[in-house]
Design a protein around this motif. Structure first.
Motif, PDB file in Angstrom:
ATOM      1  N   MET A   1      13.236   6.767  -2.766  1.00 34.60           N
ATOM      2  CA  MET A   1      13.326   7.606  -3.842  1.00 34.60           C
ATOM      3  C   MET A   1      12.071   8.640  -3.750  1.00 34.60           C
ATOM      4  SD  MET A   1      13.079   6.509  -7.773  1.00 34.60           S
ATOM      5  CE  MET A   1      14.828   6.590  -8.008  1.00 34.60           C
ATOM      6  N   ASN A   2      12.412   9.906  -4.305  1.00 32.98           N
ATOM      7  CA  ASN A   2      11.302  10.880  -4.279  1.00 32.98           C
ATOM      8  C   ASN A   2      10.304  10.380  -5.137  1.00 32.98           C
ATOM      9  OD1 ASN A   2       9.997  13.329  -4.965  1.00 32.98           O
ATOM     10  ND2 ASN A   2      11.617  14.614  -5.110  1.00 32.98           N
ATOM     11  N   ILE A   3       8.968  10.561  -4.779  1.00 35.44           N
ATOM     12  CA  ILE A   3       7.928  10.121  -5.688  1.00 35.44           C
ATOM     13  C   ILE A   3       7.750  10.860  -6.779  1.00 35.44           C
ATOM     14  CG2 ILE A   3       6.319  11.652  -4.529  1.00 35.44           C
ATOM     15  CD1 ILE A   3       5.398   8.050  -5.174  1.00 35.44           C
ATOM     16  N   LEU A   4       7.930  12.100  -6.982  1.00 35.54           N
ATOM     17  CA  LEU A   4       7.949  12.726  -8.228  1.00 35.54           C
ATOM     18  C   LEU A   4       8.815  12.180  -9.475  1.00 35.54           C
ATOM     19  CD1 LEU A   4       7.357  16.588  -7.185  1.00 35.54           C
ATOM     20  CD2 LEU A   4       5.586  14.688  -8.188  1.00 35.54           C
ATOM     21  N   LYS A   5      10.025  11.936  -8.712  1.00 30.93           N
ATOM     22  CA  LYS A   5      11.170  11.284  -9.747  1.00 30.93           C
ATOM     23  C   LYS A   5      10.741   9.933 -10.232  1.00 30.93           C
ATOM     24  CE  LYS A   5      15.154  13.694  -8.054  1.00 30.93           C
ATOM     25  NZ  LYS A   5      16.563  13.553  -7.382  1.00 30.93           N
ATOM     26  N   GLU A   6      10.082   9.054  -9.203  1.00 35.37           N
ATOM     27  CA  GLU A   6       9.418   7.919  -9.461  1.00 35.37           C
ATOM     28  C   GLU A   6       8.434   7.951 -10.632  1.00 35.37           C
ATOM     29  OE1 GLU A   6       9.611   3.790  -9.225  1.00 35.37           O
ATOM     30  OE2 GLU A   6      10.931   5.160  -8.339  1.00 35.37           O
ATOM     31  N   TYR A   8       7.497  10.760 -12.765  1.00 32.06           N
ATOM     32  CA  TYR A   8       7.753  11.725 -13.837  1.00 32.06           C
ATOM     33  C   TYR A   8       9.045  11.640 -14.646  1.00 32.06           C
ATOM     34  CZ  TYR A   8       3.638  14.255 -12.376  1.00 32.06           C
ATOM     35  OH  TYR A   8       2.136  14.603 -12.124  1.00 32.06           O
ATOM     36  N   TYR A  22       0.899   3.332  -8.433  1.00 32.14           N
ATOM     37  CA  TYR A  22       1.267   4.674  -8.864  1.00 32.14           C
ATOM     38  C   TYR A  22       0.082   5.200  -9.705  1.00 32.14           C
ATOM     39  CZ  TYR A  22       6.389   4.229  -7.231  1.00 32.14           C
ATOM     40  OH  TYR A  22       7.112   3.847  -6.391  1.00 32.14           O
TER      41      TYR A  22
END
Length: 122
Positions: A1-6, A8, A22
């Motif tokens: 999963m994209n870290i920004l989606k995780e 924000y 995180y």
């Protein structure tokens, strides 16, 4: 999963280990990026208190703070608490104690009104 989606978003729950990972990551990356970019801006302008330095520092601080707040909200959801409990973090000393509590308190086992148990994935 994209870290920004995780990071924000505020939907769902976040277990202790991911919260710690995180939260520390956002804090370290935000502080490092702020330091590096403010040093670069100071080098370019020659003024450590200039508007460019303040603008860059403010942007990075806001981005890191928003990410940290969203992580706290998801951690509260894991404890079956409303995201509004985040307001406790703004109270001096009590907010620090509350944040330490979030690092160590076990989440609710099984489903709650915020979603599935994040440990069920393992």
């Amino acid at each position: 999963m994209n870290i920004l989606k995780e990071i924000y978003h505020t939907e769902g729950r976040l277990n202790r280990l991911k919260f710690l990972k995180y939260y520390l990551g956002v804090t370290v990356m935000g502080a490092s990026a702020t330091f590096v970019t403010s040093c670069m801006a100071t080098f370019l302008t020659g003024d450590p208190n200039g508007s460019l330095v303040n603008m860059v520092t403010t942007i990075w601080a806001i981005a890191a703070s928003v990410g940290a707040f969203m992580l706290i909200i998801r951690r509260l959801h894991d404890l079956n608490k409303s995201g509004w409990y985040i307001l406790i973090t703004f109270v001096p000393l009590i907010g620090l104690i509350f944040l330490i509590y979030l690092f160590f308190a076990p989440g609710q086992i099984g489903w709650n009104k915020y979603g599935a148990d994040p440990l069920d994935d393992y």
